[in-house]
Structure formats: C-alpha cells, structure tokens
Design a protein around this motif. Structure first.
Motif, PDB file in Angstrom:
ATOM      1  N   ALA A   1       0.858  -1.133   0.094  1.00  0.00           N
ATOM      2  CA  ALA A   1      -0.017  -0.159  -0.097  1.00  0.00           C
ATOM      3  C   ALA A   1       0.875   1.311   0.095  1.00  0.00           C
ATOM      4  CB  ALA A   1      -0.986  -0.307   1.070  1.00  0.00           C
ATOM      5  N   ALA A   2       1.863   1.275   0.728  1.00  0.00           N
ATOM      6  CA  ALA A   2       2.674   2.668   0.955  1.00  0.00           C
ATOM      7  C   ALA A   2       3.444   2.997  -0.496  1.00  0.00           C
ATOM      8  CB  ALA A   2       3.723   2.485   2.144  1.00  0.00           C
ATOM      9  N   PRO A   3       4.183   1.855  -0.924  1.00  0.00           N
ATOM     10  CA  PRO A   3       4.793   2.273  -2.156  1.00  0.00           C
ATOM     11  C   PRO A   3       3.680   2.675  -3.290  1.00  0.00           C
ATOM     12  CG  PRO A   3       5.737   0.175  -1.220  1.00  0.00           C
ATOM     13  CD  PRO A   3       4.698   0.596  -0.506  1.00  0.00           C
TER      14      PRO A   3
ATOM     15  N   VAL B   1       4.002   6.403  -5.220  1.00  0.00           N
ATOM     16  CA  VAL B   1       3.868   6.838  -6.561  1.00  0.00           C
ATOM     17  C   VAL B   1       2.622   7.358  -7.066  1.00  0.00           C
ATOM     18  CG1 VAL B   1       3.933   5.371  -8.869  1.00  0.00           C
ATOM     19  CG2 VAL B   1       5.282   4.585  -7.158  1.00  0.00           C
ATOM     20  N   THR B   2       1.602   7.089  -6.575  1.00  0.00           N
ATOM     21  CA  THR B   2       0.434   7.876  -6.789  1.00  0.00           C
ATOM     22  C   THR B   2       0.294   9.535  -6.594  1.00  0.00           C
ATOM     23  OG1 THR B   2      -1.057   5.536  -6.730  1.00  0.00           O
ATOM     24  CG2 THR B   2      -2.371   7.834  -6.696  1.00  0.00           C
ATOM     25  N   ALA B   3       0.844   9.518  -5.385  1.00  0.00           N
ATOM     26  CA  ALA B   3       0.903  10.901  -4.888  1.00  0.00           C
ATOM     27  C   ALA B   3       1.897  11.574  -5.719  1.00  0.00           C
ATOM     28  CB  ALA B   3       1.298  10.896  -3.270  1.00  0.00           C
ATOM     29  N   TYR B   4       3.173  11.009  -6.135  1.00  0.00           N
ATOM     30  CA  TYR B   4       3.908  11.773  -6.911  1.00  0.00           C
ATOM     31  C   TYR B   4       3.298  12.123  -8.290  1.00  0.00           C
ATOM     32  CZ  TYR B   4       7.947  12.487  -9.959  1.00  0.00           C
ATOM     33  OH  TYR B   4       8.935  12.773 -10.930  1.00  0.00           O
ATOM     34  N   VAL B   5       2.551  11.322  -8.945  1.00  0.00           N
ATOM     35  CA  VAL B   5       1.860  11.562 -10.301  1.00  0.00           C
ATOM     36  C   VAL B   5       0.791  12.538  -9.902  1.00  0.00           C
ATOM     37  CG1 VAL B   5       0.385  10.509 -12.010  1.00  0.00           C
ATOM     38  CG2 VAL B   5       2.391   9.181 -11.147  1.00  0.00           C
ATOM     39  N   VAL B   6       0.400  12.585  -8.970  1.00  0.00           N
ATOM     40  CA  VAL B   6      -0.738  13.570  -8.701  1.00  0.00           C
ATOM     41  C   VAL B   6      -0.238  14.978  -8.464  1.00  0.00           C
ATOM     42  CG1 VAL B   6      -2.597  14.141  -7.089  1.00  0.00           C
ATOM     43  CG2 VAL B   6      -2.740  11.956  -8.012  1.00  0.00           C
ATOM     44  N   VAL B   7       0.903  15.019  -7.672  1.00  0.00           N
ATOM     45  CA  VAL B   7       1.447  16.068  -7.404  1.00  0.00           C
ATOM     46  C   VAL B   7       2.121  16.826  -8.791  1.00  0.00           C
ATOM     47  CG1 VAL B   7       3.296  17.406  -6.086  1.00  0.00           C
ATOM     48  CG2 VAL B   7       1.942  15.762  -4.752  1.00  0.00           C
ATOM     49  N   LEU B   8       2.857  16.081  -9.681  1.00  0.00           N
ATOM     50  CA  LEU B   8       3.444  16.327 -10.656  1.00  0.00           C
ATOM     51  C   LEU B   8       2.239  16.892 -11.676  1.00  0.00           C
ATOM     52  CD1 LEU B   8       6.154  16.466 -12.124  1.00  0.00           C
ATOM     53  CD2 LEU B   8       5.498  14.207 -13.160  1.00  0.00           C
ATOM     54  N   ASP B   9       1.107  16.179 -11.720  1.00  0.00           N
ATOM     55  CA  ASP B   9      -0.043  16.901 -12.684  1.00  0.00           C
ATOM     56  C   ASP B   9      -0.312  18.041 -12.037  1.00  0.00           C
ATOM     57  OD1 ASP B   9      -2.033  15.960 -14.739  1.00  0.00           O
ATOM     58  OD2 ASP B   9      -3.265  16.513 -12.828  1.00  0.00           O
TER      59      ASP B   9
END
Length: 524
Positions: free
Chosen positions: A195-197, A201-209
C-alpha cells in the motif's frame, strides 16, 4: 475442597497501570522505533545524502561559505525572504523515506506473525500506534536543525538582505513529520506492505500533474511544499505567501492524521475525540486562510513599487553618484559603488565626473514567479540595478552603466551597435579581476569568440564577432596601456557612427578581418 480465586496481575491489566508508567512506556517504544528507523537503509541513505548535500553546498559557495567576509557569486548576497523557501524542497524526499519506513515498522508484527501476542501486553494498541508516530519526531527535529543551520549561515553573509519567515522555515520539519504520521495511519487502515509504495507513486503523479496543469491558488496550497521561484527577490512585505496559515494547515493535518490512526487503533477516549475535533478545526482554518490569492492592497503595493520605485526608495550620495535603493537593500549601495568606481576609473576626467543615478528596480506585479525584465530608462544618467547581486549580475550592471556613460541614457545605450561597443565593453570589464571570465559571463553564449548578445539589467546589446575580437585583444593587454589610449582618444571612440575598425586602429589593435561593415553589429 477449597477453591482459591487469584486476582489477575495488575501489571498485565491495562486499566490498572498508572498514567506515569504508561507515558514512559510509550516514550520507550518511540525511542526504540526511532533507532529501528535509523537503521533502515532508505532512511539512513536519504538523511545522509541530505546532510552531505547541504554541507557540500555551503562549502562550494552555493550558500556562501568560501570566506565569512567574502562574496562568492549571487549566493554571497542572499535575500532571506527567498532563502527560507529554499530550505523546503529537499524535505519531500526525506518525508517519502519516512513514510515508507514508518509504515513498514508498524506492519513488522504482522509480517513476523506476532500480532496475537500483543493481547497479553499491558500497552493498549492505540498507545503502540502513538509510539510509532512519536518515533518520527527525532527525524523532524533533525530536519529542523539542518534548516536552521542552512538559513542561519545565509543570514550571516555580509551581503544578506531582507527578512526570513519562521513559518516558511517550519515547513521542512512539518513535512517530514506529516509523511511519517501518514505512513503510520496507512498501516492501520490498509495492513499491506504494497500500500505505501503504491500510494507514494500515486501521490507523486498527482502532485506532478498539479504542478504542470493546475493553476488554482487554493489547490496549489494543499500540497505540503509550495515552491515559488524564478523572478528576482521581492521586498519582504510584498511576498504575499500565506506562510502562517500554511503552517497551521500542516500542523492541523498532522494532528488529524495522528488522531485518525489512534481512533482506528481503538483509542476512543474523550481526550482523543476532543483532539480530533480541534485538529479538524485547525486544518479547516488553515485551508480557509491560505486559499485566497493576493489581496487588492498587496497588488496595489506591488504595482506601486514596480512602476514608481522612487516613491519608496532611500537615496544616498557617494561622490558624483546617487544610489537609490529599496529599504531592505540600502546596505548594498557600497557594493554597487565599487562597481561604479571601477567603470569610472577607466574614463577620462569629464566623463568620470558625470553625475549618475543608480536606481534599483523590481518587477513585483506578477509575483514570485514573474518575469524580471525591465524596460530601459530614458532619463539621462540613470542606471538600473536589480534586487539580485553577485556573480553574473555584476558585469551585467557594469555593462549597462558603461553603455549609459557612452550613449547618455539606458535606451540609447541598448541601441549602440557601432564601434562604441568596444569602448562600452572595455569600460565594463577592463578593471575586473578576471576580465575575460567576466566577458564570458556577460554574454549569452558564454564565449569569448564570435558574435553574441550581451546582457544588461535592461535591454542588452548586440556584439559582433569583430567587436568580440577587438575587445578580447584589449583585455589581454596591460590595463594601464589600454586605459591611457582610451582616455586619450575618448571623443572619437564614443562618437556615434564610429566603425569598429576605426576603434581598433585608435586602440592599436589590428583591424583586419572585421568584415564589410567594419566590424559593427548593426546589420546582424
């Protein structure tokens, strides 16, 4: 037969344990888990790299540590209202490391199949969760220490100006703490090692977007770190960042996530419920406070200082030059004066004594990420200097000053393309410690050969390949020899329309190979 009933041992009954021992047990668990986190390869590597990077930056001069009383590039003249924000971005990587490892630490008992043994212990499950959350605190404190050292060293620079914000400085340790607590909460909600990894990764994509596509002010400030940079430093009172509200938002969010983890672990006491309500209120207040964009009053103040800097500047006279600086930059006039005197020392008497005004300008209307270009001034003898100083900004200012001395004003100086370019570049660079290095620094192509665009605080000017050849030759020669020739032939060297070939002849440089236009850049 007599039956004896033995009361249960108080040591294994959670309700019977006094508050003091319970608190000490939680702290003992927190210290143990903190040591365990420190031994995790990811945490150890990230914190080591972070610390080494900061020290290396200080040693290399990025933060200005060559000499305590010296200046090395633009970092030797920091604006503290920018330096406080520069401490924030690295906190994200540290936070991600703690998010993953704190989550893994909570799930350790599940991986090792020891969960069923916790039922025989005196410590409640929610207190174990609290201990895991507190284990992140030392790392947040360490991050705060690094931030304090980094900012403090910048503040000790002799060229430092402005004022930092304690709320901006608090973002780094708060971000680290937030990530660690989020890792603990996720372990209680989703007891899976994947769950954590996946969430990271999801948070990174969302923040980058959001950084690429979103332009909404209020959604931008939901991120723990909001980096705004690009333009020249603004006065402290024109920054306009809701730093205090953002710090409240992060603090409330940390407390809210912690309370959620405790409630999930069975800690439904009145105190935890009250703390949850308070944390929710603090988070909501922080979001509400940081959501509005720049106020009308702030926008008016930014427009005033951008369009009419003279209305807020403080002026001081040094010799034949008047230096007008924004209030926080008045201590920098001595550095500007050094550059002015170097240029004046290469000019003949009448030109050297010509009255000049160095006026500081800043473009604040578009915020911290706005364009810092300035239109050239038409007032005679008025020269622009920006809010950033050191490094390339010094020869750029000297070039703008020299072109004004030669042509009369900034606008006319930016239009110089004939042989006067040779005189301008000699005045700007001839007295520098490393004139050829300064020539590379002030040109857009970072070269001492061929034609290029020469940067100034305003419009700049074009420099042909022939002019570059002549100037480079002059900068290789003894300074006193060239200075004497320039002063003796000043009138013709600065006459509008003089060719580069003629300027070369006047200064004793071979005028061959300069092209059909006499080496001028007007036709380029």
């Amino acid at each position: 037969m007599t039956t004896t009933v033995t009361a249960p041992d108080a040591a294994v009954t959670p309700a019977a344990a006094p508050g003091g021992p319970r608190a000490r047990a939680v702290l003992a668990l927190a210290l143990f888990e903190a040591r365990e986190l420190l031994q995790q390869i990811v945490v150890l590597v990230f914190f080591t790299v972070y610390t080494v990077a900061v020290v290396r930056q200080m040693i290399s001069g990025h933060l200005g540590w060559h000499e305590l009383t010296g200046h090395e590039g633009m970092a030797g003249y920091p604006a503290l209202q920018d330096a406080d924000r520069e401490t924030q971005t690295s906190a994200v990587l540290l936070g991600v490391a703690l998010f993953l490892c704190a989550n893994r630490a909570v799930l350790r008992s599940r991986r090792q199949d020891t969960d069923r043994h916790f039922g025989t212990l005196a410590m409640d499950p929610w207190r174990r969760t609290l201990g895991h959350a507190l284990s992140v605190v030392p790392f947040a404190l360490f991050s705060g220490l690094i931030v304090a050292v980094r900012f403090g060293w910048a503040a000790l620079r002799p060229g430092a100006v402005g004022h930092g914000s304690v709320f901006e400085l608090a973002v780094s340790p708060l971000t680290v703490l937030l990530c660690g607590v989020a890792g603990v909460l996720l372990a209680r909600l989703v007891p899976s090692a994947f769950a954590a990894p996946l969430l990271a990764v999801t948070a990174y994509v969302v923040v980058l977007d959001s950084l690429v596509f979103a332009d909404s002010h209020w959604t931008q400030w939901l991120s723990p770190v909001v980096a705004e940079s690009g333009g020249d430093p603004l006065p402290s009172d024109l920054i306009g960042r809701p730093a205090a509200w953002h710090a409240l938002y992060l603090t409330g969010l940390i407390a809210l996530l912690l309370c959620a983890a405790l409630l999930r672990s069975g800690g439904r006491t009145a105190r935890i419920k009250a703390a949850t309500a308070l944390a929710l209120a603090a988070t909501a207040a922080g979001i509400a406070g940081q959501s509005p964009g720049p106020s009308a009053a702030l926008q008016a103040a930014r427009a005033q200082v951008s369009e009419h800097p003279e209305s807020v500047e403080r002026c001081a006279v040094r010799g034949a030059t008047t230096y007008c600086a924004l209030p926080e930059w008045t201590g920098r006039t001595a550095d500007w004066a050094e550059a002015v005197e170097r240029v004046r020392s290469l000019t003949p008497g009448p030109a050297a004594a010509r009255p000049l005004t160095v006026r500081q300008r800043v473009e604040a209307r578009y915020g911290l990420e706005g364009d810092s270009s300035y239109d050239p001034l038409t007032a005679p003898g008025v020269v622009t200097v920006g809010t950033r100083w050191g490094g390339n900004r010094v020869p750029e200012f000297s070039t703008g000053l020299a072109s004004t001395l030669v042509a009369g004003d900034e606008k006319a100086g930016g239009e110089v393309c004939d042989g006067r370019v040779v005189a301008v570049m000699w005045l700007a660079l001839g007295a520098a410690d490393d004139p050829l290095g300064q020539l590379r620094a002030v040109r857009l192509d970072d070269s001492t050969e061929g034609g290029s665009y020469v940067l100034t605080p305003t419009s700049g000017l074009l420099m042909s390949a022939g002019q570059t050849k002549v100037v480079a030759e002059l900068l290789h020669r003894p300074r006193a020899e060239v200075t004497a020739r320039v002063k003796a032939r000043w009138t013709e060297l600065t006459r509008p329309g003089v060719s580069t070939a003629r300027a070369a002849e006047l200064l004793g440089v071979a005028a061959t190979g300069l092209g059909a236009e006499g080496g001028n850049s007007c036709s380029e």
